[in-house]
Scaffold this motif. Structure first.
Motif, PDB file in Angstrom:
ATOM      1  N   LEU C 156       1.687 105.795  -6.095  1.00 14.38           N
ATOM      2  CA  LEU C 156       1.420 104.402  -5.782  1.00 14.38           C
ATOM      3  C   LEU C 156       1.560 103.628  -7.074  1.00 14.38           C
ATOM      4  O   LEU C 156       0.659 103.643  -7.918  1.00 14.38           O
ATOM      5  N   GLY C 157       2.710 103.010  -7.258  1.00 12.80           N
ATOM      6  CA  GLY C 157       2.978 102.408  -8.561  1.00 12.80           C
ATOM      7  C   GLY C 157       2.982 100.894  -8.493  1.00 12.80           C
ATOM      8  O   GLY C 157       3.039 100.303  -7.413  1.00 12.80           O
ATOM      9  N   LEU C 158       2.919 100.296  -9.654  1.00 15.68           N
ATOM     10  CA  LEU C 158       3.002  98.847  -9.719  1.00 15.68           C
ATOM     11  C   LEU C 158       4.394  98.395  -9.307  1.00 15.68           C
ATOM     12  O   LEU C 158       5.386  98.824  -9.900  1.00 15.68           O
ATOM     13  N   VAL C 159       4.468  97.569  -8.286  1.00 14.78           N
ATOM     14  CA  VAL C 159       5.745  96.994  -7.892  1.00 14.78           C
ATOM     15  C   VAL C 159       6.109  95.946  -8.948  1.00 14.78           C
ATOM     16  O   VAL C 159       5.461  94.906  -9.060  1.00 14.78           O
ATOM     17  N   SER C 195      15.663 101.705  -0.722  1.00 14.17           N
ATOM     18  CA  SER C 195      15.194 100.851   0.361  1.00 14.17           C
ATOM     19  C   SER C 195      13.993 100.055  -0.106  1.00 14.17           C
ATOM     20  O   SER C 195      13.329 100.417  -1.084  1.00 14.17           O
ATOM     21  N   PRO C 197      11.079  98.746   1.918  1.00 15.29           N
ATOM     22  CA  PRO C 197      10.417  98.607   3.215  1.00 15.29           C
ATOM     23  C   PRO C 197       9.279  97.598   3.235  1.00 15.29           C
ATOM     24  O   PRO C 197       8.809  97.247   4.308  1.00 15.29           O
ATOM     25  N   ILE C 198       8.832  97.124   2.066  1.00 16.85           N
ATOM     26  CA  ILE C 198       7.739  96.146   2.105  1.00 16.85           C
ATOM     27  C   ILE C 198       8.241  94.732   1.867  1.00 16.85           C
ATOM     28  O   ILE C 198       7.447  93.795   1.796  1.00 16.85           O
ATOM     29  N   VAL C 205      11.871 102.482  -3.121  1.00 19.62           N
ATOM     30  CA  VAL C 205      12.099 103.914  -2.930  1.00 19.62           C
ATOM     31  C   VAL C 205      13.569 104.137  -3.265  1.00 19.62           C
ATOM     32  O   VAL C 205      14.412 103.379  -2.789  1.00 19.62           O
ATOM     33  N   HIS C 221      14.287 111.486  -7.325  1.00 22.79           N
ATOM     34  CA  HIS C 221      13.609 110.716  -6.288  1.00 22.79           C
ATOM     35  C   HIS C 221      12.506 109.922  -6.966  1.00 22.79           C
ATOM     36  O   HIS C 221      11.584 110.489  -7.543  1.00 22.79           O
ATOM     37  N   ASN C 223       9.717 106.579  -6.395  1.00 26.43           N
ATOM     38  CA  ASN C 223       9.063 105.947  -5.247  1.00 26.43           C
ATOM     39  C   ASN C 223       7.773 105.303  -5.729  1.00 26.43           C
ATOM     40  O   ASN C 223       6.926 105.960  -6.333  1.00 26.43           O
ATOM     41  N   TRP C 224       7.642 103.991  -5.429  1.00 25.56           N
ATOM     42  CA  TRP C 224       6.419 103.264  -5.798  1.00 25.56           C
ATOM     43  C   TRP C 224       5.365 103.307  -4.684  1.00 25.56           C
ATOM     44  O   TRP C 224       4.272 102.773  -4.851  1.00 25.56           O
ATOM     45  N   LEU C 225       5.719 103.821  -3.525  1.00 23.19           N
ATOM     46  CA  LEU C 225       4.872 103.623  -2.339  1.00 23.19           C
ATOM     47  C   LEU C 225       4.152 104.877  -1.886  1.00 23.19           C
ATOM     48  O   LEU C 225       3.494 104.871  -0.841  1.00 23.19           O
ATOM     49  N   SER C 226       4.243 105.948  -2.644  1.00 22.50           N
ATOM     50  CA  SER C 226       3.659 107.204  -2.176  1.00 22.50           C
ATOM     51  C   SER C 226       2.165 107.279  -2.506  1.00 22.50           C
ATOM     52  O   SER C 226       1.763 107.051  -3.643  1.00 22.50           O
ATOM     53  N   PRO C 227       1.346 107.627  -1.531  1.00 21.49           N
ATOM     54  CA  PRO C 227      -0.093 107.726  -1.806  1.00 21.49           C
ATOM     55  C   PRO C 227      -0.435 108.929  -2.670  1.00 21.49           C
ATOM     56  O   PRO C 227      -1.502 108.969  -3.259  1.00 21.49           O
ATOM     57  N   THR C 228       0.457 109.895  -2.713  1.00 18.86           N
ATOM     58  CA  THR C 228       0.217 111.042  -3.577  1.00 18.86           C
ATOM     59  C   THR C 228       1.125 110.951  -4.788  1.00 18.86           C
ATOM     60  O   THR C 228       2.204 110.390  -4.737  1.00 18.86           O
TER      61      THR C 228
ATOM     62  N   GLN D 147       7.735 103.101   7.020  1.00 19.91           N
ATOM     63  CA  GLN D 147       8.406 102.511   5.854  1.00 19.91           C
ATOM     64  C   GLN D 147       9.426 103.457   5.228  1.00 19.91           C
ATOM     65  O   GLN D 147      10.459 103.031   4.743  1.00 19.91           O
ATOM     66  N   TYR D 148       9.117 104.732   5.227  1.00 18.97           N
ATOM     67  CA  TYR D 148      10.075 105.710   4.706  1.00 18.97           C
ATOM     68  C   TYR D 148       9.641 107.093   5.154  1.00 18.97           C
ATOM     69  O   TYR D 148       8.477 107.309   5.527  1.00 18.97           O
ATOM     70  N   TYR D 256      -3.612 109.176   4.467  1.00 22.17           N
ATOM     71  CA  TYR D 256      -4.070 108.293   3.405  1.00 22.17           C
ATOM     72  C   TYR D 256      -4.150 106.851   3.895  1.00 22.17           C
ATOM     73  O   TYR D 256      -3.190 106.329   4.454  1.00 22.17           O
ATOM     74  N   ARG D 258      -3.895 104.371   2.110  1.00 22.48           N
ATOM     75  CA  ARG D 258      -3.454 103.792   0.846  1.00 22.48           C
ATOM     76  C   ARG D 258      -2.071 103.236   1.017  1.00 22.48           C
ATOM     77  O   ARG D 258      -1.276 103.794   1.768  1.00 22.48           O
ATOM     78  N   VAL D 260       0.904  99.846  -0.247  1.00 24.77           N
ATOM     79  CA  VAL D 260       1.245  98.607  -0.928  1.00 24.77           C
ATOM     80  C   VAL D 260       1.598  97.593   0.138  1.00 24.77           C
ATOM     81  O   VAL D 260       2.398  97.883   1.023  1.00 24.77           O
ATOM     82  N   HIS D 262       2.838  93.543   0.924  1.00 23.78           N
ATOM     83  CA  HIS D 262       3.553  92.443   0.289  1.00 23.78           C
ATOM     84  C   HIS D 262       3.601  91.284   1.253  1.00 23.78           C
ATOM     85  O   HIS D 262       4.037  91.429   2.389  1.00 23.78           O
ATOM     86  N   TYR D 271      -2.629  96.196  -3.265  1.00 27.79           N
ATOM     87  CA  TYR D 271      -2.718  97.651  -3.183  1.00 27.79           C
ATOM     88  C   TYR D 271      -3.977  98.036  -2.429  1.00 27.79           C
ATOM     89  O   TYR D 271      -5.027  97.460  -2.645  1.00 27.79           O
TER      90      TYR D 271
END
Lengths: 340, 340, 340, 340
Positions: C156-159, C195, C197-198, C205, C221, C223-228, D147-148, D256, D258, D260, D262, D271
């Protein structure tokens, strides 16, 4: 090759596993599954089996096609069932623990020895590739001097009606200790602490501290109430330390070249941080190897790896532990079950 | 806001962490880092600091700009250093354990209470988000009745020269027990087993069995010789069971809706297999929260969460455990350190 | 030893880490933290620092006490800031990516080379003990022929507002590839799929397939959107395969003696299942090693491990990947950034 | 209850599992195990079975006691074997993939539909408790908008002689996608990258990027050469994200809260860091559920969960992916296999 005719006695929790593995062992010929509840025996065999189900132990023991029996009945019945089998001239493989107490266990060992029959314990874990390699590392000296042992065996387990958690689970840990420890490193005394927080009438959580020769400490934690499952044993040595994690199929054994050394004269403590090696292990069902060892020890007329005496040594520890439980955790000396 | 003037005493292993976190706490104003080895103190502060290094405790205690001290010197010196600070009218935050023994600890608590000063223990783990949530779950009743506790804290650790592994590591576990257990569930007696397989002159591996009110069993395993690092505590309850794994940053707490129930009347055992929830926890350095609590307890003239009495309760357990070690593992009653 | 005077430019996300590590590097003397938002710079330095905060880059560049700058400003400003620093005769350490595009990156490299100044990329991961060992294993031949590479960097990263997930995260993976791959194994073309998606306005991603010399496939690979959170790289070779798991501090590198061999002539496929070795690695903050390498390359007047040209090679890949994103994932040739 | 007479065709890798599970399914009556290599069939059945081994498919298909067949022969033979079975009026369960290509698959679906017979795919994973729960979460809307998707299936695998890694492994991932994705979210196009670093003559490592309706990206990584085994699928949604780790028996699903968010209008990214829930799942062998579904769909004269059309949809994706491999990774449109 002449196959050894086998009967499995007991179609409860463990019996089906014996049946399945006996059928997959070329040296054995499964003749019967015997259970007082013959419907249960039939159900275990299923609709497609040529193996006979029976409720009559006599029928089994009188059948000359049967040379050996594998007993998976409650421990309280082991003396009676195994004695009958031995007296009928059958070799015996018996579930752990060997018997309900040490005295009964001794009787079985004596009976088997007098008649020259194989009496083997199904200490299943001793036949896993992981424990065999662990044994090689510890007994073979690669580990150096054994410094401590620690075994944890906890999960949400069946609360048994006839035995406490010590007698239910600790035989696994104790039989592995017995298999891997080098000659001369033996249990001297044991202290046990237990508790029964759900009011089951017997300990559901227990801790064993075992003093080995020379003050080495081995510890066992068994627990029926844990929501997470752990099966880990650490064997610390002066040269290497091995961690056995039975629930990690991709890395069951980890051999660490790490440790703490202490040179008494100079009062220097030094730390060794070397590589870790996870040895390649075959994937093999341990019970298959149990069956093979049983068959081979019969054919070769030799003692199996986990013979009756190994069962006595485990019983001696369990009895001492039970006494410690009733004596508020005091250390209780372990009876040495040595030579015949 | 008036900042509280602080001095850190001791620039050894833990002192630098106190310095760093004190500097990051807006309510504090770090004035000194004091160590007999002033060069070491200067090195800890680094080349870019405006904080003063000094070897003189007197200088620190005489300075009216200093209202509070944080002591990170060896336990054997706590009585002397903390007493001097309290007598100079300074509030005190002290490293665990509170003192070298229970008698000295009591002296410190009395001195602080007589003078109306804050005496706080740096039981760091109690300030982690995980333990705060664990405390909420256990004390708040969500867990149901506590059934057992089990804590493992093992790794390749520094073999201390002045204390054994119990006094070095177990204060962490014992202080967390102290923080989370509900009123009425208290240590009654403790049995300790230890061993020194490397000849270090003190126990390097130890197991504590603590009997709590009503027969609940808590167990602690501490070990300096393990090549793998484990920091796990399980708190089993009649409604939920919590596993705290401090080394799993993505899932430090796991709350299991799983367990075993037993209805005594009907002799029925039932198993509950529900979901597991890992609560979201903030990531926060615990020592930051320690500093904030210290500052707030000074400002608000109240006892901190981990006050001197919590330190006494931990000391009472450690002393009883040490006596058990010398009495071959017998259970030793724990002195109740209750009211003032 | 004469210390090298350093200024850190940029007090945002990464700047504080540069400040902290510069202060801990004996070969450096931190003179300034410079940020347009001088209050932010002061806050980063804290209340106890002798380091100067300034909003004026000119002040920094005009100060002869400053021989080098470390730039942690947004990539879009790298050309301007780094050029100014180089023209003022300062050595430059710059955050990844080197510049906003390849053309700007080339300008910087040329400027630095013309003036004989160090231009170093802060490709931090290349300085971890794990990547240094990985490099040794791959470049040193122990791995055999490289068969494939696979890198996953998700959490889960900073967009980011200015760059997509490729430009934000993939420089880490690409710079490690650049550091470990042996001479002759170079990126030929790259295809990217992404992609959003948000609805963030840029890819959140993304998957990169990189064709290396001889058809070897590397995949990334991000990805900013993964909870893990996953940070894993696998480098498969004909003799060994290495897995680097950056989130497993107790076993970051695993070297497997496992693989599949194929003998084309006999059409035989064979499987090798050998041991796994986890080499002992020092625990060291990579950024400390970055600072040491920067200082040493300045003193020894040599190119650093991650010089400007390594930054160009990463930029060339990122540009080609971005073009592939706009061309529906078609493979785009990578410009070879070779000799000066 | 009248049992459905079943024959298993093929005693290779998967056949024994079908035999074992068919025998354990009360609604089925296993009549034959059929394999051209009748010795192999006999060996699979073992020495204690009443099930008939035969090398003659005709014998099986002519036997009125057989109402259904389960086919575990190579894909290239599916058209011939399954057509023969359907024409003999038998219901068919067939291993994935449905057939060697889409055209053959369509023929089978048509034949089955014309004759009103069940044609079911053994998409085993779709019958695991984990995937059934995953399906509930995704289709039921709890996940929010998808989303993915990201699926990794890598290990040291058997290098197949007849198919590449895509056709060998990806059907598992694709059939799960097919089972869980809500109506309206369908594959539009697919791009595939592969490599054959051991010279096996076919791709041993492959990456699939699948564009779904509305630009959602799904990715699949399959690999026969990895020394570590990974079986993980992430399904990211606007409300929840689910991670399915098939190799973690104690926590296969993690849900999760959890993500993001937008908001396009205000250009705000927020978040959400909520709890994680691991739902309790039964432990059940998926193939048992496959057998039960096969039997029930025959009895109830309804389409099974994984009917022939699900097999066609997977085939359509595989064919498009193979074409992409030959077209240098270009996106290839996926033929929509919709209504009958």
């Amino acid at each position: 090759m002449r196959r050894i005719g086998l009967a499995v006695i007991g179609a409860g929790y463990w019996g089906p596993n014996l049946v399945r593995n006996a059928q997959a062992t070329p040296e054995l010929r499964l003749e019967y599954l015997c259970d007082l509840d013959v419907a249960r025996a039939r159900q275990v065999l299923g609709d497609y089996s040529t193996v006979r189900a029976t409720a009559s132990l006599d029928e089994v023991l009188e059948d000359p096609a049967v040379q050996a029996v594998a007993i998976a009945t409650p421990a309280a019945t082991h003396l009676k069932v195994a004695t009958a089998a031995l007296e009928a001239g059958k070799h015996v493989l018996v579930e752990k623990p060997l018997a309900a107490n040490l005295a009964e266990g001794r009787q079985l060992v004596e009976t088997a020895e007098q008649r020259g029959l194989v009496l083997m314990l199904d200490h299943t874990y001793c036949y896993t590739p992981a424990v065999r390699e662990l044994r090689r590392i510890v007994r073979g000296g690669e580990l150096g001097d054994v410094q401590y042992l620690d075994s944890v065996r906890i999960n949400l387990g069946l609360v048994q009606r006839d035995v406490d958690v010590l007698w239910d689970l600790a035989p696994h840990d104790l039989s592995v200790f017995d298999a891997i420890l080098p000659a001369g490193l033996e249990p001297v005394a044991v202290a046990a602490h237990g508790s029964d927080p759900i009011g089951a009438g017997r300990a559901c959580v227990a801790h064993l501290s075992i003093e080995l020769t020379g003050g080495v400490l081995a510890h066992v934690h068994v627990n029926w109430l844990s929501p997470t499952k752990i099966r880990t044993m650490v064997v610390g040595g002066s040269a290497k330390t091995v961690v056995w994690d039975d629930l990690n199929p991709s890395q069951r054994l980890s051999v660490y070249d790490r440790g703490v050394d202490h040179q008494r004269e100079q009062a220097i403590v030094s730390y060794r941080i070397g590589d870790m090696v996870a040895p390649a292990l075959r994937e093999q069902e341990a019970l298959r190897a149990v069956m093979a060892e049983f068959a081979e020890s019969i054919t070769q007329r030799r003692a199996p790896l986990t013979d009756g005496r190994s069962g006595l040594r485990v019983l001696a520890l369990l009895e001492a532990a039970s006494r410690s439980l009733t004596e508020n955790g005091a250390f209780v000396a372990v009876r040495q079950e040595i030579a015949a």
